[in-house]
Design a protein around this motif. Structure first.
Motif, PDB file in Angstrom:
ATOM      1  N   ASP A  19       0.795  -1.232   0.000  1.00  0.00           N
ATOM      2  CA  ASP A  19       0.000   0.000   0.000  1.00  0.00           C
ATOM      3  C   ASP A  19       0.827   1.282   0.000  1.00  0.00           C
ATOM      4  OD1 ASP A  19       0.849  -0.260   2.615  1.00  0.00           O
ATOM      5  OD2 ASP A  19      -1.105   0.136   3.503  1.00  0.00           O
ATOM      6  N   GLU A  20       2.128   1.188   0.110  1.00  0.00           N
ATOM      7  CA  GLU A  20       2.966   2.384   0.019  1.00  0.00           C
ATOM      8  C   GLU A  20       3.521   2.478  -1.398  1.00  0.00           C
ATOM      9  OE1 GLU A  20       5.619   3.339   3.207  1.00  0.00           O
ATOM     10  OE2 GLU A  20       4.535   1.974   4.554  1.00  0.00           O
ATOM     11  N   TYR A  21       3.149   3.549  -2.088  1.00  0.00           N
ATOM     12  CA  TYR A  21       3.443   3.684  -3.505  1.00  0.00           C
ATOM     13  C   TYR A  21       4.927   3.516  -3.822  1.00  0.00           C
ATOM     14  CZ  TYR A  21       4.083   5.541  -8.138  1.00  0.00           C
ATOM     15  OH  TYR A  21       4.453   5.681  -9.446  1.00  0.00           O
ATOM     16  N   MET A  22       5.791   4.198  -3.093  1.00  0.00           N
ATOM     17  CA  MET A  22       7.224   4.149  -3.412  1.00  0.00           C
ATOM     18  C   MET A  22       7.797   2.739  -3.232  1.00  0.00           C
ATOM     19  SD  MET A  22       7.857   7.093  -4.561  1.00  0.00           S
ATOM     20  CE  MET A  22       9.625   7.123  -4.657  1.00  0.00           C
ATOM     21  N   ILE A  23       7.361   2.049  -2.197  1.00  0.00           N
ATOM     22  CA  ILE A  23       7.823   0.673  -1.974  1.00  0.00           C
ATOM     23  C   ILE A  23       7.298  -0.232  -3.081  1.00  0.00           C
ATOM     24  CG2 ILE A  23       7.710  -1.326  -0.432  1.00  0.00           C
ATOM     25  CD1 ILE A  23       7.561   0.706   1.909  1.00  0.00           C
ATOM     26  N   ALA A  24       6.011  -0.071  -3.422  1.00  0.00           N
ATOM     27  CA  ALA A  24       5.421  -0.878  -4.495  1.00  0.00           C
ATOM     28  C   ALA A  24       6.186  -0.673  -5.798  1.00  0.00           C
ATOM     29  CB  ALA A  24       3.950  -0.531  -4.674  1.00  0.00           C
ATOM     30  N   GLN A  25       6.518   0.572  -6.101  1.00  0.00           N
ATOM     31  CA  GLN A  25       7.232   0.860  -7.340  1.00  0.00           C
ATOM     32  C   GLN A  25       8.636   0.256  -7.334  1.00  0.00           C
ATOM     33  OE1 GLN A  25       5.655   2.254 -10.026  1.00  0.00           O
ATOM     34  NE2 GLN A  25       7.463   1.366 -10.977  1.00  0.00           N
ATOM     35  N   GLU A  26       9.296   0.300  -6.196  1.00  0.00           N
ATOM     36  CA  GLU A  26      10.631  -0.294  -6.085  1.00  0.00           C
ATOM     37  C   GLU A  26      10.570  -1.811  -6.301  1.00  0.00           C
ATOM     38  OE1 GLU A  26      14.329  -0.578  -2.932  1.00  0.00           O
ATOM     39  OE2 GLU A  26      12.734   0.860  -2.549  1.00  0.00           O
ATOM     40  N   ILE A  27       9.537  -2.455  -5.747  1.00  0.00           N
ATOM     41  CA  ILE A  27       9.356  -3.898  -5.934  1.00  0.00           C
ATOM     42  C   ILE A  27       9.081  -4.212  -7.407  1.00  0.00           C
ATOM     43  CG2 ILE A  27       7.851  -5.862  -5.407  1.00  0.00           C
ATOM     44  CD1 ILE A  27       7.436  -4.535  -2.610  1.00  0.00           C
ATOM     45  N   VAL A  28       8.178  -3.449  -8.008  1.00  0.00           N
ATOM     46  CA  VAL A  28       7.844  -3.651  -9.425  1.00  0.00           C
ATOM     47  C   VAL A  28       9.095  -3.497 -10.284  1.00  0.00           C
ATOM     48  CG1 VAL A  28       6.594  -2.617 -11.379  1.00  0.00           C
ATOM     49  CG2 VAL A  28       5.402  -3.084  -9.227  1.00  0.00           C
ATOM     50  N   ASP A  29       9.893  -2.465 -10.007  1.00  0.00           N
ATOM     51  CA  ASP A  29      11.115  -2.251 -10.790  1.00  0.00           C
ATOM     52  C   ASP A  29      12.081  -3.425 -10.636  1.00  0.00           C
ATOM     53  OD1 ASP A  29      10.113   0.204 -11.597  1.00  0.00           O
ATOM     54  OD2 ASP A  29      11.369   1.377 -10.218  1.00  0.00           O
ATOM     55  N   PRO A 110      12.472  -1.731   6.939  1.00  0.00           N
ATOM     56  CA  PRO A 110      12.604  -1.411   5.519  1.00  0.00           C
ATOM     57  C   PRO A 110      13.484  -2.435   4.790  1.00  0.00           C
ATOM     58  CG  PRO A 110      14.039   0.007   6.801  1.00  0.00           C
ATOM     59  CD  PRO A 110      13.280  -0.854   7.781  1.00  0.00           C
ATOM     60  N   ALA A 111      13.005  -2.865   3.666  1.00  0.00           N
ATOM     61  CA  ALA A 111      13.748  -3.774   2.787  1.00  0.00           C
ATOM     62  C   ALA A 111      13.654  -3.200   1.378  1.00  0.00           C
ATOM     63  CB  ALA A 111      13.152  -5.174   2.825  1.00  0.00           C
ATOM     64  N   THR A 112      14.682  -3.389   0.611  1.00  0.00           N
ATOM     65  CA  THR A 112      14.639  -2.896  -0.769  1.00  0.00           C
ATOM     66  C   THR A 112      13.830  -3.858  -1.637  1.00  0.00           C
ATOM     67  OG1 THR A 112      16.602  -4.092  -1.521  1.00  0.00           O
ATOM     68  CG2 THR A 112      16.962  -1.922  -0.489  1.00  0.00           C
ATOM     69  N   GLY A 113      13.414  -3.377  -2.785  1.00  0.00           N
ATOM     70  CA  GLY A 113      12.740  -4.242  -3.740  1.00  0.00           C
ATOM     71  C   GLY A 113      13.619  -5.407  -4.137  1.00  0.00           C
ATOM     72  N   GLN A 114      14.928  -5.164  -4.241  1.00  0.00           N
ATOM     73  CA  GLN A 114      15.853  -6.238  -4.593  1.00  0.00           C
ATOM     74  C   GLN A 114      15.947  -7.270  -3.469  1.00  0.00           C
ATOM     75  OE1 GLN A 114      19.576  -4.587  -5.872  1.00  0.00           O
ATOM     76  NE2 GLN A 114      18.790  -4.142  -7.909  1.00  0.00           N
ATOM     77  N   ASP A 115      15.930  -6.816  -2.215  1.00  0.00           N
ATOM     78  CA  ASP A 115      15.936  -7.754  -1.083  1.00  0.00           C
ATOM     79  C   ASP A 115      14.709  -8.661  -1.143  1.00  0.00           C
ATOM     80  OD1 ASP A 115      18.270  -6.631  -0.028  1.00  0.00           O
ATOM     81  OD2 ASP A 115      17.164  -5.296   1.330  1.00  0.00           O
ATOM     82  N   LEU A 116      13.574  -8.067  -1.393  1.00  0.00           N
ATOM     83  CA  LEU A 116      12.330  -8.836  -1.460  1.00  0.00           C
ATOM     84  C   LEU A 116      12.354  -9.811  -2.627  1.00  0.00           C
ATOM     85  CD1 LEU A 116       9.926  -5.918  -0.590  1.00  0.00           C
ATOM     86  CD2 LEU A 116      10.287  -7.952   0.808  1.00  0.00           C
ATOM     87  N   ALA A 117      12.835  -9.353  -3.784  1.00  0.00           N
ATOM     88  CA  ALA A 117      12.911 -10.222  -4.962  1.00  0.00           C
ATOM     89  C   ALA A 117      13.867 -11.390  -4.711  1.00  0.00           C
ATOM     90  CB  ALA A 117      13.352  -9.420  -6.185  1.00  0.00           C
ATOM     91  N   ARG A 118      15.009 -11.118  -4.073  1.00  0.00           N
ATOM     92  CA  ARG A 118      15.972 -12.190  -3.752  1.00  0.00           C
ATOM     93  C   ARG A 118      15.349 -13.218  -2.817  1.00  0.00           C
ATOM     94  NH1 ARG A 118      19.299  -8.358  -2.315  1.00  0.00           N
ATOM     95  NH2 ARG A 118      20.494  -7.554  -4.021  1.00  0.00           N
TER      96      ARG A 118
END
Length: 130
Positions: A19-29, A110-118
Motif C-alpha cells: 500500500d505504500e506507492y514508493m515501496i510498491a514501485q521499487e518492488i515492481v522495478d 525497511p527492505a529494498t525491492g531487490q531484497d524482497l525479490a531475492r
C-alpha cells in the motif's frame, strides 16, 4: 540483482500487494528488471482478493502484511491453498504475526525491492526443488 533471482524469477507471474506507492514501485522495478510479470501492484485487500479470483496462474507473491489497515491473511490463506510461494513484508515485530503465519518467509521493512525479490527467488527455488 543476484543471478539466482534473475534466473528463478524470469517469466514468473508475481502478485505484489503493497500500500505504500514508493515501496510498491521499487518492488515492481526489481521484479521487472529480472523479467518477472507483475500482477498488480494492489494496495487494498479487496483488490488483492479480486486479482486472485481473476488469475489462474500465480507463481509467487510479495505481500505487505497490512494493506490500508486491513490484514493480508485472507490472501495468504488463498495463496497457500493454491500452493503459491510467498514472502511477507512487514515492519511489525514477530510477535504481531499470528501463530498460524509465524513460519512463513518474511522480509523486515525497511527492505529494498531487490531484497524482497531475492528472498522470493530463494523461496520459489526451495519449493521447486522440493
Amino acid at each position: 540483482m543476484s543471478e539466482l533471482a534473475s534466473t528463478d524469477l524470469h517469466g514468473r507471474r508475481i502478485l505484489v500487494a503493497e500500500d505504500e506507492y514508493m515501496i510498491a514501485q521499487e518492488i515492481v522495478d526489481a521484479l521487472s528488471d529480472v523479467g518477472a510479470t507483475i500482477l498488480g501492484p494492489v494496495s487494498r485487500l479487496k483488490d488483492a482478493i479480486r486479482l486472485l479470483t481473476m488469475e489462474n496462474r500465480i507463481d509467487g507473491a510479495l505481500l505487505d502484511v497490512n494493506l490500508s489497515n486491513e490484514a493480508i491473511w485472507p490472501v495468504v490463506d488463498a495463496l497457500q491453498a493454491r500452493a503459491v510461494p510467498l514472502v511477507l513484508a512487514t515492519g511489525y515485530d514477530t510477535s504481531a504475526i499470528p501463530a498460524a503465519y509465524a513460519g512463513l518467509p518474511r522480509c523486515e521493512k525497511p527492505a529494498t525491492g531487490q531484497d524482497l525479490a531475492r528472498t522470493l527467488a530463494k523461496v520459489i527455488t526451495d519449493v521447486t526443488r522440493g
